[in-house]
Design a protein around this motif. Structure first.
Motif, PDB file in Angstrom:
ATOM      1  N   PRO A   1      43.390  59.629  -3.284  1.00 23.20           N
ATOM      2  CA  PRO A   1      43.113  60.582  -2.209  1.00 23.20           C
ATOM      3  C   PRO A   1      41.871  60.251  -1.377  1.00 23.20           C
ATOM      4  O   PRO A   1      41.745  60.735  -0.253  1.00 23.20           O
ATOM      5  N   ASP A   2      40.965  59.431  -1.900  1.00 25.91           N
ATOM      6  CA  ASP A   2      39.744  59.101  -1.164  1.00 25.91           C
ATOM      7  C   ASP A   2      39.943  57.980  -0.151  1.00 25.91           C
ATOM      8  O   ASP A   2      39.046  57.719   0.656  1.00 25.91           O
ATOM      9  N   LEU A   3      41.096  57.312  -0.201  1.00 27.26           N
ATOM     10  CA  LEU A   3      41.374  56.221   0.743  1.00 27.26           C
ATOM     11  C   LEU A   3      42.190  56.732   1.915  1.00 27.26           C
ATOM     12  O   LEU A   3      43.056  57.605   1.741  1.00 27.26           O
ATOM     13  N   PRO A   4      41.973  56.182   3.112  1.00 27.20           N
ATOM     14  CA  PRO A   4      42.892  56.489   4.214  1.00 27.20           C
ATOM     15  C   PRO A   4      44.303  56.068   3.791  1.00 27.20           C
ATOM     16  O   PRO A   4      44.470  55.090   3.049  1.00 27.20           O
ATOM     17  N   LEU A   5      45.313  56.774   4.259  1.00 23.39           N
ATOM     18  CA  LEU A   5      46.689  56.536   3.828  1.00 23.39           C
ATOM     19  C   LEU A   5      47.114  55.076   4.036  1.00 23.39           C
ATOM     20  O   LEU A   5      47.723  54.471   3.149  1.00 23.39           O
ATOM     21  N   ALA A   6      46.781  54.494   5.184  1.00 32.01           N
ATOM     22  CA  ALA A   6      47.173  53.102   5.446  1.00 32.01           C
ATOM     23  C   ALA A   6      46.555  52.154   4.420  1.00 32.01           C
ATOM     24  O   ALA A   6      47.218  51.241   3.914  1.00 32.01           O
ATOM     25  N   GLU A   7      45.297  52.377   4.093  1.00 31.71           N
ATOM     26  CA  GLU A   7      44.611  51.527   3.113  1.00 31.71           C
ATOM     27  C   GLU A   7      45.200  51.718   1.719  1.00 31.71           C
ATOM     28  O   GLU A   7      45.361  50.760   0.947  1.00 31.71           O
ATOM     29  N   ALA A   8      45.544  52.946   1.375  1.00 36.08           N
ATOM     30  CA  ALA A   8      46.153  53.228   0.073  1.00 36.08           C
ATOM     31  C   ALA A   8      47.527  52.554  -0.032  1.00 36.08           C
ATOM     32  O   ALA A   8      47.867  51.994  -1.073  1.00 36.08           O
ATOM     33  N   ARG A   9      48.312  52.598   1.031  1.00 35.81           N
ATOM     34  CA  ARG A   9      49.625  51.929   1.021  1.00 35.81           C
ATOM     35  C   ARG A   9      49.461  50.427   0.832  1.00 35.81           C
ATOM     36  O   ARG A   9      50.219  49.795   0.103  1.00 35.81           O
ATOM     37  N   GLN A  10      48.482  49.846   1.504  1.00 36.89           N
ATOM     38  CA  GLN A  10      48.236  48.407   1.374  1.00 36.89           C
ATOM     39  C   GLN A  10      47.833  48.069  -0.065  1.00 36.89           C
ATOM     40  O   GLN A  10      48.336  47.105  -0.650  1.00 36.89           O
ATOM     41  N   LEU A  11      46.941  48.848  -0.646  1.00 40.42           N
ATOM     42  CA  LEU A  11      46.521  48.631  -2.021  1.00 40.42           C
ATOM     43  C   LEU A  11      47.710  48.747  -2.979  1.00 40.42           C
ATOM     44  O   LEU A  11      47.856  47.949  -3.911  1.00 40.42           O
TER      45      LEU A  11
ATOM     46  N   GLY B   1      50.176  44.482   2.061  1.00 40.43           N
ATOM     47  CA  GLY B   1      49.609  44.368   0.715  1.00 40.43           C
ATOM     48  C   GLY B   1      50.382  43.379  -0.146  1.00 40.43           C
ATOM     49  O   GLY B   1      49.788  42.591  -0.884  1.00 40.43           O
ATOM     50  N   THR B   2      51.724  43.387  -0.055  1.00 41.98           N
ATOM     51  CA  THR B   2      52.516  42.452  -0.859  1.00 41.98           C
ATOM     52  C   THR B   2      52.270  41.016  -0.417  1.00 41.98           C
ATOM     53  O   THR B   2      52.181  40.112  -1.254  1.00 41.98           O
ATOM     54  N   LEU B   3      52.142  40.786   0.888  1.00 40.25           N
ATOM     55  CA  LEU B   3      51.898  39.437   1.392  1.00 40.25           C
ATOM     56  C   LEU B   3      50.509  38.935   0.979  1.00 40.25           C
ATOM     57  O   LEU B   3      50.355  37.778   0.564  1.00 40.25           O
ATOM     58  N   LEU B   4      49.513  39.785   1.084  1.00 36.77           N
ATOM     59  CA  LEU B   4      48.154  39.398   0.674  1.00 36.77           C
ATOM     60  C   LEU B   4      48.103  39.099  -0.831  1.00 36.77           C
ATOM     61  O   LEU B   4      47.457  38.144  -1.260  1.00 36.77           O
TER      62      LEU B   4
ATOM     63  N   ASP C   1      63.972  47.788   9.384  1.00 38.10           N
ATOM     64  CA  ASP C   1      63.371  48.043   8.069  1.00 38.10           C
ATOM     65  C   ASP C   1      62.394  49.210   8.196  1.00 38.10           C
ATOM     66  O   ASP C   1      61.351  49.072   8.829  1.00 38.10           O
ATOM     67  N   PRO C   2      62.715  50.360   7.588  1.00 40.71           N
ATOM     68  CA  PRO C   2      61.829  51.526   7.693  1.00 40.71           C
ATOM     69  C   PRO C   2      60.694  51.538   6.670  1.00 40.71           C
ATOM     70  O   PRO C   2      59.961  52.517   6.574  1.00 40.71           O
ATOM     71  N   GLY C   3      60.523  50.451   5.916  1.00 40.32           N
ATOM     72  CA  GLY C   3      59.405  50.380   4.976  1.00 40.32           C
ATOM     73  C   GLY C   3      58.080  50.386   5.718  1.00 40.32           C
ATOM     74  O   GLY C   3      58.001  50.027   6.892  1.00 40.32           O
ATOM     75  N   TYR C   4      57.040  50.794   5.032  1.00 43.06           N
ATOM     76  CA  TYR C   4      55.727  50.874   5.657  1.00 43.06           C
ATOM     77  C   TYR C   4      55.123  49.480   5.842  1.00 43.06           C
ATOM     78  O   TYR C   4      55.021  48.716   4.876  1.00 43.06           O
ATOM     79  N   PRO C   5      54.667  49.136   7.049  1.00 43.12           N
ATOM     80  CA  PRO C   5      54.033  47.827   7.263  1.00 43.12           C
ATOM     81  C   PRO C   5      52.811  47.600   6.380  1.00 43.12           C
ATOM     82  O   PRO C   5      52.568  46.478   5.934  1.00 43.12           O
TER      83      PRO C   5
END
Length: 195
Positions: free
Chosen positions: A71-81, A154-157, A145-149
């Motif tokens: 919850p402390d991360l911005p949503l985009a950053e949390a999705r990437q993690l 995160g998967t690519l990194l 593809d409706p998956g989140y970019p």
């Protein structure tokens, strides 16, 4: 494109992840308290233990995980993690261990050419393609593809980390709804020293 996997367009409700949801949940294991596990069982019980589940449900699970466990991360950053952690989970599998051992021997261009096939194998939807833009510079596109970019980033990194891609930089641009283009660059290998 250097490689392309294309499928006919589907309605979002018909788009499926062809892996059990349990695999994704295991990737988040270290963040899950008993109470959160119970919430997941209650909210997603219809999909647990199944061989596949809808991408829209995958997005709901990811958002639930991000807002509940990070919850402390911005949503985009949390999705990437979360995407990063998902691929890191492979390090604990036999396939992942083989990948780590083989990483120094792998031709990165060959691996990049295989990305469309790898991503398409886990879904029943989407068009995925890669193109070489220059030395150590590729483009990887996701269409329909409706998956989140951020998840994909995160998967690519994470994959680049496993393959020890020096100086890896990945960015993305949303070109249209459900069409994201990833720009992948990495450092040239150091020249071999004469012996």
């Amino acid at each position: 494109p250097a490689a392309r996997m294309a499928r006919p367009r589907l309605a979002d409700e018909e788009k499926m992840i062809r892996l059990p949801m349990d695999i994704r949940i295991k990737a988040f294991e270290r963040y899950l308290t008993p109470a959160v596990r119970e919430q997941i069982r209650a909210q997603f019980k219809a999909y647990l233990g199944q061989r596949q589940y809808p991408i829209l449900v995958a997005n709901q699970l990811l958002d639930f995980f991000c807002t509940t466990c990070l919850p402390d991360l911005p949503l985009a950053e949390a999705r990437q993690l979360a995407g990063y952690q998902y691929v890191q989970r492979y390090r604990e599998t036999i396939l992942g261990l083989l990948m780590i051992v083989a990483a120094p021997l792998v031709n990165l261009e060959w691996m990049l050419r295989g990305l469309p096939r790898q991503y398409a194998s886990a879904t029943n939807y989407g068009t995925y393609w890669v193109a070489e833009l220059g030395p150590q510079h590729w483009r990887f596109d996701f269409e329909d593809d409706p998956g989140y970019p951020e998840w994909i980033l995160g998967t690519l990194l994470s994959g680049g980390n496993i393959l020890k891609m020096k100086g890896l930089q990945v960015s993305y641009t949303v070109l249209a709804p459900q069409h994201t283009s990833f720009d992948i660059q990495w450092a040239a290998p150091a020249p071999e020293k004469p012996t």
